[in-house]
Design an enzyme around this catalytic site. Sequence first.
Site, PDB file in Angstrom:
ATOM      1  N   ARG A  55       0.834  -1.210   0.000  1.00 35.61           N
ATOM      2  CA  ARG A  55       0.000   0.000   0.000  1.00 35.61           C
ATOM      3  C   ARG A  55       0.867   1.259   0.000  1.00 35.61           C
ATOM      4  O   ARG A  55       0.540   2.241  -0.665  1.00 35.61           O
ATOM      5  CB  ARG A  55      -0.945  -0.024   1.200  1.00 35.61           C
ATOM      6  CG  ARG A  55      -2.005  -1.119   1.087  1.00 35.61           C
ATOM      7  CD  ARG A  55      -2.791  -1.286   2.354  1.00 35.61           C
ATOM      8  NE  ARG A  55      -3.594  -0.115   2.677  1.00 35.61           N
ATOM      9  CZ  ARG A  55      -4.193   0.044   3.869  1.00 35.61           C
ATOM     10  NH1 ARG A  55      -4.040  -0.887   4.813  1.00 35.61           N
ATOM     11  NH2 ARG A  55      -4.923   1.115   4.115  1.00 35.61           N
ATOM     12  N   GLN A  90      -9.653   9.035   8.349  1.00 36.66           N
ATOM     13  CA  GLN A  90      -9.401   7.651   8.730  1.00 36.66           C
ATOM     14  C   GLN A  90      -8.385   7.035   7.766  1.00 36.66           C
ATOM     15  O   GLN A  90      -7.891   5.947   7.984  1.00 36.66           O
ATOM     16  CB  GLN A  90     -10.709   6.847   8.675  1.00 36.66           C
ATOM     17  CG  GLN A  90     -11.800   7.363   9.586  1.00 36.66           C
ATOM     18  CD  GLN A  90     -13.146   6.735   9.268  1.00 36.66           C
ATOM     19  OE1 GLN A  90     -13.440   5.619   9.670  1.00 36.66           O
ATOM     20  NE2 GLN A  90     -13.961   7.453   8.496  1.00 36.66           N
ATOM     21  N   ASN A  91      -8.096   7.776   6.686  1.00 38.01           N
ATOM     22  CA  ASN A  91      -7.210   7.263   5.643  1.00 38.01           C
ATOM     23  C   ASN A  91      -5.742   7.354   6.063  1.00 38.01           C
ATOM     24  O   ASN A  91      -5.342   8.301   6.745  1.00 38.01           O
ATOM     25  CB  ASN A  91      -7.427   8.030   4.335  1.00 38.01           C
ATOM     26  CG  ASN A  91      -8.864   7.901   3.847  1.00 38.01           C
ATOM     27  OD1 ASN A  91      -9.595   7.017   4.283  1.00 38.01           O
ATOM     28  ND2 ASN A  91      -9.271   8.803   2.957  1.00 38.01           N
ATOM     29  N   HIS A 108      -5.969   7.307  12.188  1.00 39.01           N
ATOM     30  CA  HIS A 108      -5.567   5.890  12.088  1.00 39.01           C
ATOM     31  C   HIS A 108      -4.140   5.728  11.591  1.00 39.01           C
ATOM     32  O   HIS A 108      -3.733   4.641  11.166  1.00 39.01           O
ATOM     33  CB  HIS A 108      -6.554   5.124  11.186  1.00 39.01           C
ATOM     34  CG  HIS A 108      -7.922   5.013  11.793  1.00 39.01           C
ATOM     35  ND1 HIS A 108      -9.036   4.678  11.061  1.00 39.01           N
ATOM     36  CD2 HIS A 108      -8.364   5.195  13.054  1.00 39.01           C
ATOM     37  CE1 HIS A 108     -10.087   4.669  11.849  1.00 39.01           C
ATOM     38  NE2 HIS A 108      -9.722   4.972  13.068  1.00 39.01           N
ATOM     39  N   CYS A 119      11.797   1.066  21.151  1.00 39.03           N
ATOM     40  CA  CYS A 119      12.198   2.337  21.776  1.00 39.03           C
ATOM     41  C   CYS A 119      11.220   3.485  21.488  1.00 39.03           C
ATOM     42  O   CYS A 119      11.388   4.579  22.030  1.00 39.03           O
ATOM     43  CB  CYS A 119      13.596   2.721  21.308  1.00 39.03           C
ATOM     44  SG  CYS A 119      13.645   3.276  19.593  1.00 39.03           S
ATOM     45  N   CYS A 138      17.718   2.410  17.985  1.00 38.74           N
ATOM     46  CA  CYS A 138      18.172   1.445  18.999  1.00 38.74           C
ATOM     47  C   CYS A 138      18.681   0.147  18.382  1.00 38.74           C
ATOM     48  O   CYS A 138      18.992  -0.802  19.113  1.00 38.74           O
ATOM     49  CB  CYS A 138      17.015   1.141  19.962  1.00 38.74           C
ATOM     50  SG  CYS A 138      15.703   0.165  19.189  1.00 38.74           S
ATOM     51  N   GLY A 175     -17.192   9.997   2.138  1.00 40.30           N
ATOM     52  CA  GLY A 175     -16.567   8.756   1.695  1.00 40.30           C
ATOM     53  C   GLY A 175     -16.274   7.758   2.784  1.00 40.30           C
ATOM     54  O   GLY A 175     -15.246   7.088   2.764  1.00 40.30           O
ATOM     55  N   ASN A 201     -21.464  10.941   0.128  1.00 47.26           N
ATOM     56  CA  ASN A 201     -20.989   9.561  -0.007  1.00 47.26           C
ATOM     57  C   ASN A 201     -21.602   8.939  -1.261  1.00 47.26           C
ATOM     58  O   ASN A 201     -22.562   9.499  -1.821  1.00 47.26           O
ATOM     59  CB  ASN A 201     -21.422   8.764   1.241  1.00 47.26           C
ATOM     60  CG  ASN A 201     -20.479   7.598   1.532  1.00 47.26           C
ATOM     61  OD1 ASN A 201     -19.260   7.753   1.492  1.00 47.26           O
ATOM     62  ND2 ASN A 201     -21.044   6.444   1.797  1.00 47.26           N
TER      63      ASN A 201
END
Length: 228
Positions: A55, A90-91, A108, A119, A138, A175, A201
């Site tokens: 993605r 939310q994308n 999100h 760490c 780290c 959407g 939508n």
Amino acid sequence: MRVFVLTGAGISAESGLKTFRDNDGLWENHRVEDVATPEAFARNPALVQRFYNLRRGALADVAPNPAHVALARLQQALTACGGALTLVTQNVDNLHERGGAADVIHMHGELARVFCVACGFHWDAQCDLTPQSQCPACQTKGGPRPDIVWFGEMPYHMDKIEAALARADLFVSIGTSGAVYPAAGFVQAARERGIQTIELNMEPSHGSLYFDTAHYGPAGTVVPIWVA
Ligand SMILES: CC(C)NC(=O)[C@H](Cc1c[nH]c2ccccc12)NC(=O)[C@H](CCCC/N=C(/NCCC(=O)O)S[C@H]1O[C@H](COP(=O)(O)OP(=O)(O)OC[C@H]2O[C@@H](n3cnc4c(N)ncnc43)[C@H](O)[C@@H]2O)[C@@H](O)[C@H]1O)NC(=O)OCc1ccccc1
């Protein structure tokens, strides 16, 4: 005028990014719990890393569409006349920013970001991640994970989101199917505050009864018309 806008996968569909629940959607060939939960990452980090590498890689082949651009234009116009547009998404893609929007709240997480489970160091993803990847801070092997909010994990920026929702004069949802909480609960909170609620939508969402007004159709067409 202070506008609160919540967006979901539907706003990026016309840019060529798959949504989640539409047929052949993201979850089609992956069970959510197999790729988007901390348990899945513990069980099979290679599968989860591959899912997000794919993605993340796809972002280079897509571009913002007229819905992203129209929202950014409205944000600039409202800011110029002393108002504000708080854009909560939310994308996990970066199309709002590439469409010109500022201070986008990614509740999100973001495909472009990575953090170390050992760490907590956060950085911009430079390359694909594997279970052998090492944290640049780290050196922990297998430390790096996508900076994405998985199911069962606390969404980011909830305090900022609740503060903006509390100050808004108008709530607009674009959407999203309204299937995932706490995002799906924002419209009820807006209604309880007596502010106007609008849904843009392709079809009525799970929360469609909570909206005063709705305009149905592809975001790339409906959003520029609504903004104009
Ligand atoms: C399935 C659901 C019932 N489960 C949940 O909601 C769970 C559990 C839960 C919590 N509270 C509840 C209350 C009731 C029931 C369940 C719960 N929620 C969680 O686990 C959340 C975390 C959820 C976040 C998970 N991560 C994502 N994304 C990142 C990963 C990744 O991207 O890989 S969720 C992911 O799925 C959701 C997908 O929804 P949409 O974006 O709406 O996409 P979808 O495909 O569904 O719909 C697309 C819509 O667009 C429309 N459309 C299509 N094309 C177009 C077009 N061209 N134009 C316009 N519209 C279009 C379609 O018609 C459709 O309506 C988004 O949120 C997206 O981010 N965390 C949490 O609760 O932690 C605890 C907590 C909470 C508070 C305080 C302390 C602890």
